[in-house]
Write a protein that holds these residues in place. Structure first.
Motif, PDB file in Angstrom:
ATOM      1  N   LEU A 286     -54.378 -10.343  13.031  1.00  0.00           N
ATOM      2  CA  LEU A 286     -54.871 -10.247  14.400  1.00  0.00           C
ATOM      3  C   LEU A 286     -54.756 -11.610  15.079  1.00  0.00           C
ATOM      4  CD1 LEU A 286     -57.952  -8.107  13.361  1.00  0.00           C
ATOM      5  CD2 LEU A 286     -55.874  -7.273  14.496  1.00  0.00           C
ATOM      6  N   LEU A 287     -53.598 -11.820  15.667  1.00  0.00           N
ATOM      7  CA  LEU A 287     -53.336 -13.117  16.302  1.00  0.00           C
ATOM      8  C   LEU A 287     -53.369 -12.988  17.816  1.00  0.00           C
ATOM      9  CD1 LEU A 287     -50.270 -14.187  14.157  1.00  0.00           C
ATOM     10  CD2 LEU A 287     -52.441 -15.396  14.215  1.00  0.00           C
ATOM     11  N   ILE A 288     -53.812 -14.024  18.469  1.00  0.00           N
ATOM     12  CA  ILE A 288     -53.754 -14.034  19.932  1.00  0.00           C
ATOM     13  C   ILE A 288     -52.317 -14.388  20.330  1.00  0.00           C
ATOM     14  CG2 ILE A 288     -56.204 -14.588  20.324  1.00  0.00           C
ATOM     15  CD1 ILE A 288     -55.285 -17.538  20.735  1.00  0.00           C
ATOM     16  N   GLU A 289     -51.923 -14.030  21.546  1.00  0.00           N
ATOM     17  CA  GLU A 289     -50.564 -14.259  22.033  1.00  0.00           C
ATOM     18  C   GLU A 289     -50.078 -15.699  21.797  1.00  0.00           C
ATOM     19  OE1 GLU A 289     -47.776 -12.494  22.904  1.00  0.00           O
ATOM     20  OE2 GLU A 289     -49.190 -10.954  22.271  1.00  0.00           O
ATOM     21  N   GLU A 290     -50.934 -16.683  22.136  1.00  0.00           N
ATOM     22  CA  GLU A 290     -50.551 -18.095  22.008  1.00  0.00           C
ATOM     23  C   GLU A 290     -50.188 -18.425  20.560  1.00  0.00           C
ATOM     24  OE1 GLU A 290     -53.170 -17.027  23.673  1.00  0.00           O
ATOM     25  OE2 GLU A 290     -52.801 -17.713  25.727  1.00  0.00           O
ATOM     26  N   ALA A 291     -50.967 -17.900  19.633  1.00  0.00           N
ATOM     27  CA  ALA A 291     -50.713 -18.160  18.218  1.00  0.00           C
ATOM     28  C   ALA A 291     -49.382 -17.541  17.795  1.00  0.00           C
ATOM     29  CB  ALA A 291     -51.847 -17.609  17.368  1.00  0.00           C
ATOM     30  N   LYS A 292     -49.119 -16.310  18.268  1.00  0.00           N
ATOM     31  CA  LYS A 292     -47.857 -15.639  17.958  1.00  0.00           C
ATOM     32  C   LYS A 292     -46.684 -16.467  18.472  1.00  0.00           C
ATOM     33  CE  LYS A 292     -49.486 -10.870  18.051  1.00  0.00           C
ATOM     34  NZ  LYS A 292     -49.482  -9.614  18.789  1.00  0.00           N
ATOM     35  N   GLU A 293     -46.803 -16.894  19.724  1.00  0.00           N
ATOM     36  CA  GLU A 293     -45.726 -17.683  20.333  1.00  0.00           C
ATOM     37  C   GLU A 293     -45.500 -18.975  19.566  1.00  0.00           C
ATOM     38  OE1 GLU A 293     -46.304 -18.272  24.581  1.00  0.00           O
ATOM     39  OE2 GLU A 293     -46.671 -16.111  24.779  1.00  0.00           O
ATOM     40  N   GLU A 294     -46.588 -19.622  19.194  1.00  0.00           N
ATOM     41  CA  GLU A 294     -46.473 -20.880  18.459  1.00  0.00           C
ATOM     42  C   GLU A 294     -45.741 -20.671  17.131  1.00  0.00           C
ATOM     43  OE1 GLU A 294     -49.285 -24.251  16.431  1.00  0.00           O
ATOM     44  OE2 GLU A 294     -50.067 -23.305  18.267  1.00  0.00           O
ATOM     45  N   ILE A 295     -46.070 -19.593  16.439  1.00  0.00           N
ATOM     46  CA  ILE A 295     -45.419 -19.308  15.156  1.00  0.00           C
ATOM     47  C   ILE A 295     -43.938 -19.002  15.369  1.00  0.00           C
ATOM     48  CG2 ILE A 295     -45.292 -17.675  13.220  1.00  0.00           C
ATOM     49  CD1 ILE A 295     -48.376 -17.568  13.280  1.00  0.00           C
ATOM     50  N   ILE A 296     -43.639 -18.167  16.347  1.00  0.00           N
ATOM     51  CA  ILE A 296     -42.231 -17.831  16.635  1.00  0.00           C
ATOM     52  C   ILE A 296     -41.440 -19.101  16.955  1.00  0.00           C
ATOM     53  CG2 ILE A 296     -40.673 -16.719  18.309  1.00  0.00           C
ATOM     54  CD1 ILE A 296     -41.686 -14.527  16.651  1.00  0.00           C
ATOM     55  N   LEU A 297     -41.994 -19.950  17.807  1.00  0.00           N
ATOM     56  CA  LEU A 297     -41.305 -21.194  18.173  1.00  0.00           C
ATOM     57  C   LEU A 297     -41.080 -22.079  16.947  1.00  0.00           C
ATOM     58  CD1 LEU A 297     -42.985 -22.048  21.587  1.00  0.00           C
ATOM     59  CD2 LEU A 297     -40.591 -21.439  21.198  1.00  0.00           C
ATOM     60  N   TYR A 298     -42.093 -22.154  16.099  1.00  0.00           N
ATOM     61  CA  TYR A 298     -41.982 -22.943  14.871  1.00  0.00           C
ATOM     62  C   TYR A 298     -40.855 -22.378  13.980  1.00  0.00           C
ATOM     63  CZ  TYR A 298     -42.990 -24.807  10.240  1.00  0.00           C
ATOM     64  OH  TYR A 298     -42.865 -25.397   9.012  1.00  0.00           O
TER      65      TYR A 298
ATOM     66  N   LYS B  13     -44.319  -7.802  11.581  1.00  0.00           N
ATOM     67  CA  LYS B  13     -45.083  -8.389  10.480  1.00  0.00           C
ATOM     68  C   LYS B  13     -46.345  -9.088  11.023  1.00  0.00           C
ATOM     69  CE  LYS B  13     -45.414  -9.588   6.102  1.00  0.00           C
ATOM     70  NZ  LYS B  13     -45.802  -8.530   5.145  1.00  0.00           N
ATOM     71  N   MET B  14     -46.201  -9.743  12.178  1.00  0.00           N
ATOM     72  CA  MET B  14     -47.335 -10.464  12.772  1.00  0.00           C
ATOM     73  C   MET B  14     -48.474  -9.529  13.165  1.00  0.00           C
ATOM     74  SD  MET B  14     -46.440 -13.706  15.065  1.00  0.00           S
ATOM     75  CE  MET B  14     -44.748 -13.768  15.469  1.00  0.00           C
ATOM     76  N   ARG B  15     -48.131  -8.253  13.409  1.00  0.00           N
ATOM     77  CA  ARG B  15     -49.162  -7.287  13.804  1.00  0.00           C
ATOM     78  C   ARG B  15     -50.187  -7.065  12.693  1.00  0.00           C
ATOM     79  NH1 ARG B  15     -44.691  -4.144  16.020  1.00  0.00           N
ATOM     80  NH2 ARG B  15     -44.349  -5.018  18.077  1.00  0.00           N
ATOM     81  N   GLU B  16     -49.797  -7.396  11.454  1.00  0.00           N
ATOM     82  CA  GLU B  16     -50.741  -7.271  10.331  1.00  0.00           C
ATOM     83  C   GLU B  16     -51.904  -8.253  10.475  1.00  0.00           C
ATOM     84  OE1 GLU B  16     -48.716  -7.820   6.588  1.00  0.00           O
ATOM     85  OE2 GLU B  16     -47.185  -6.341   7.114  1.00  0.00           O
TER      86      GLU B  16
ATOM     87  N   ASP C 147     -52.735 -21.548   9.589  1.00  0.00           N
ATOM     88  CA  ASP C 147     -51.705 -22.147   8.730  1.00  0.00           C
ATOM     89  C   ASP C 147     -51.280 -21.227   7.592  1.00  0.00           C
ATOM     90  OD1 ASP C 147     -51.363 -24.463  10.217  1.00  0.00           O
ATOM     91  OD2 ASP C 147     -53.009 -25.501   9.195  1.00  0.00           O
ATOM     92  N   GLU C 148     -52.218 -20.461   7.069  1.00  0.00           N
ATOM     93  CA  GLU C 148     -51.875 -19.501   6.000  1.00  0.00           C
ATOM     94  C   GLU C 148     -50.958 -18.410   6.544  1.00  0.00           C
ATOM     95  OE1 GLU C 148     -55.747 -19.530   2.979  1.00  0.00           O
ATOM     96  OE2 GLU C 148     -55.881 -18.400   4.866  1.00  0.00           O
ATOM     97  N   ILE C 149     -51.273 -17.944   7.729  1.00  0.00           N
ATOM     98  CA  ILE C 149     -50.449 -16.905   8.357  1.00  0.00           C
ATOM     99  C   ILE C 149     -49.050 -17.459   8.622  1.00  0.00           C
ATOM    100  CG2 ILE C 149     -50.130 -15.469  10.419  1.00  0.00           C
ATOM    101  CD1 ILE C 149     -53.241 -15.282  10.545  1.00  0.00           C
ATOM    102  N   LYS C 150     -49.023 -18.676   9.152  1.00  0.00           N
ATOM    103  CA  LYS C 150     -47.736 -19.311   9.445  1.00  0.00           C
ATOM    104  C   LYS C 150     -46.909 -19.411   8.161  1.00  0.00           C
ATOM    105  CE  LYS C 150     -46.852 -23.798  11.036  1.00  0.00           C
ATOM    106  NZ  LYS C 150     -47.088 -24.876  12.004  1.00  0.00           N
ATOM    107  N   GLN C 151     -47.535 -19.815   7.071  1.00  0.00           N
ATOM    108  CA  GLN C 151     -46.836 -19.947   5.793  1.00  0.00           C
ATOM    109  C   GLN C 151     -46.356 -18.579   5.287  1.00  0.00           C
ATOM    110  OE1 GLN C 151     -45.715 -22.860   4.474  1.00  0.00           O
ATOM    111  NE2 GLN C 151     -44.579 -21.398   3.220  1.00  0.00           N
ATOM    112  N   LYS C 152     -47.185 -17.558   5.452  1.00  0.00           N
ATOM    113  CA  LYS C 152     -46.785 -16.206   5.038  1.00  0.00           C
ATOM    114  C   LYS C 152     -45.541 -15.764   5.811  1.00  0.00           C
ATOM    115  CE  LYS C 152     -50.979 -14.050   3.308  1.00  0.00           C
ATOM    116  NZ  LYS C 152     -50.342 -13.627   2.051  1.00  0.00           N
TER     117      LYS C 152
END
Length: 152
Positions: free
Chosen positions: A37-49, A32-35, A9-14
């Motif tokens: 260490l997120l798994i693919e699913e988490a990245k996708e979830e953030i992008i979709l959000y 920016k997300m590369r900073e 949630d902190e990453i998502k907010q950032k």
């Protein structure tokens, strides 16, 4: 020094804050997300959000980028397009957003840059001054045809 770890949630907010501060394109958000260490699913979830909540909007980004680079930095279409392509924006989207530049403004800008630069060229023959000025305008991303049209 150890890297601080953040919750999802902190990453998502950032990333929300990153997008709110200034319009971003997908490539910038992914960079920016590369900073973090997120798994693919988490990245996708953030992008979709970010897309769903309209924090990330490629067309809005492209339009604001075009306006800024032309009206503030006085870049021509060629340079703007090249830079947007580096940000992985599709040519179709770029071309459809160029209506952000009002054609009379474009011509007026070319003319003004030409006159300003041309008048600063001293100790050269007329044709050398003109050639140097055209080259300068092209380096700013203005199309040769457009530059030439103004002086026909």
């Amino acid at each position: 020094m150890e890297k601080k770890s953040y919750t999802f949630d902190e990453i998502k907010q950032k990333l929300v804050n990153y997008c709110v501060y200034q319009d971003r394109c997908h490539a910038e958000v992914e960079q920016k997300m590369r900073e973090f260490l997120l798994i693919e699913e988490a990245k996708e979830e953030i992008i979709l959000y970010l897309l769903k909540e309209n924090f990330l909007n490629e067309e809005r980004f492209t339009r604001s980028y075009i306006r800024g680079k032309f009206y503030i930095k006085h870049w021509g279409r060629t340079k703007i397009k090249m830079n947007l392509k580096q940000k992985q924006i599709s040519e179709r989207l770029i071309n459809s957003c160029f209506d952000e530049i009002y054609e009379p403004d474009y011509e007026k800008t070319i003319r003004k840059i030409f006159e300003d630069y041309y008048s600063k060229q001293t100790g050269l023959k007329e044709y050398q001054k003109k050639a140097k000025t055209i080259k300068y305008l092209m380096s700013r991303g203005f199309e040769y045809e457009k530059i030439n049209d103004i002086f026909d």
